[in-house]
Design a protein around this motif. Structure first.
Motif: not given
Length: 337
Positions: A45, A49, A85-88, A90
């Motif tokens: 993931k 990105r 966890d790609i959503d977290k 930064e």
């Protein structure tokens, strides 16, 4: 394991840093595939990105074993540890998952190297603060690799434009480093450095030891370390059959090595050799860890949190690290290129 080109494992580093970007950028270069079979150890993931960020025309090929890789330009082979966890995530932020993830990529790479499934490691940057946040008990790559590989006091060597620099001490204050500059340590390191170069396939191995004090102390006028410890240590190494001279004043020894007078320099402390190498060519200074059961090269820059995710990080250093790993790998393994 026999192959035409060495498989180079590339742990992608801290996912919040520039490691994933420079890894993807490096694997868009034909010259990398001309000499090696690059394999990313990381999180798919995060790599996806990074591909978007750098606008790379490549696809991901997830594999579970190095032998299943395609290793062709346009396809990036990845062993996906799926631990971010790609959503977290930064960019530029210290995080537990960043430190833990970076450690797990290195650990997996070491396991593959010890099992003979990859021929070398080319490592990308990790962040000390993220490692600490994740309670990973290592200050950096070298200490981590030393423990994971069961080695003792591995040697760090820089190579840049043909100049090689070894380090007598690494991450110590200057005061503590001076305390480590004993004649016994100098002699031991010169013997070990000679063996390291021999393993890398370097036939001519003439060493110069850098001086500590101005003008190497001028016979004791500016300090006694050269007289009492460094010079006697060199003498002990010479008596053991090592081709070594010094101490040579540090303001000239690196220039002389760069121009071929010496095959390697033993730097006495961290910044002495780092400054010389990085002023020669910052982006092409490559770190090689000797004394491990496998070959490891590395970029010699940090995670660059301030520019991570912005597609401005240079990949030259990692490209050079991969190519250098491919160059030296045949001397660490039994296969033929």
């Amino acid at each position: 394991m026999t192959t035409e080109k060495p498989i180079i494992a590339i742990p992608m580093g801290d996912p919040a840093g520039i490691g994933p970007e420079i890894t993807v950028k490096s694997l868009t270069k034909k010259e990398i595939y001309d000499v090696s079979k690059p394999l990313i150890i990381g999180d798919s993931k995060v790599i996806e990105r990074a591909i978007d960020i750098v606008s790379a025309d490549v696809t991901i090929n997830e594999i579970t074993s190095p032998e299943d890789g395609k290793y062709v330009l346009g396809t990036i082979d990845v062993i996906n540890l799926n631990n971010i966890d790609i959503d977290k995530l930064e960019y530029g932020e210290v995080s537990v998952q960043g430190g833990q993830g970076a450690f797990e990529y290195i650990k997996k790479s070491v396991e593959l190297a010890l099992a003979g499934q990859v021929h070398a490691l080319a490592t990308t940057p990790i962040n000390k603060e993220s490692l600490k946040a994740a309670e990973v008990p290592y200050i950096g790559h070298t200490e981590m690799l030393e423990d994971l590989a069961g080695s003792n006091d591995p040697l760090t060597m820089f190579e840049v434009r043909g100049m090689r620099i070894f380090f007598l001490t690494r991450h110590l204050s200057l005061k503590d480093a001076i305390g480590q500059m004993t004649k016994e340590r100098v002699a031991d390191y010169l013997v070990r450095c000679d063996k390291a170069l021999q393993r890398l396939g370097v036939e001519n191995r003439r060493f110069a030891v850098a001086g500590l004090n101005p003008h190497s102390g001028e016979g004791g006028l500016f300090g006694m370390e050269e007289v009492e410890e460094i010079k006697p240590g060199i003498k002990m190494a010479v008596e053991a059959g090592i081709d070594a001279v010094g101490p040579v004043p540090a303001d000239s020894v690196f220039f002389q090595a760069l121009n071929g007078k010496y095959d390697a320099v033993l730097s006495l402390y961290h910044d002495q050799g780092h400054i010389a190498a990085k002023m020669t060519d910052f982006h092409r200074t490559i770190s090689i860890t000797n004394g491990l059961p496998f070959l490891r090269t590395s970029v010699d820059h940090g995670t660059a949190f301030d520019i991570a995710g912005k597609n401005i990080a240079e990949s030259i250093s990692l490209e050079e690290a991969i190519k250098l790993a491919a160059q030296y790998a045949p001397n660490f393994t039994s296969y033929n290129m």
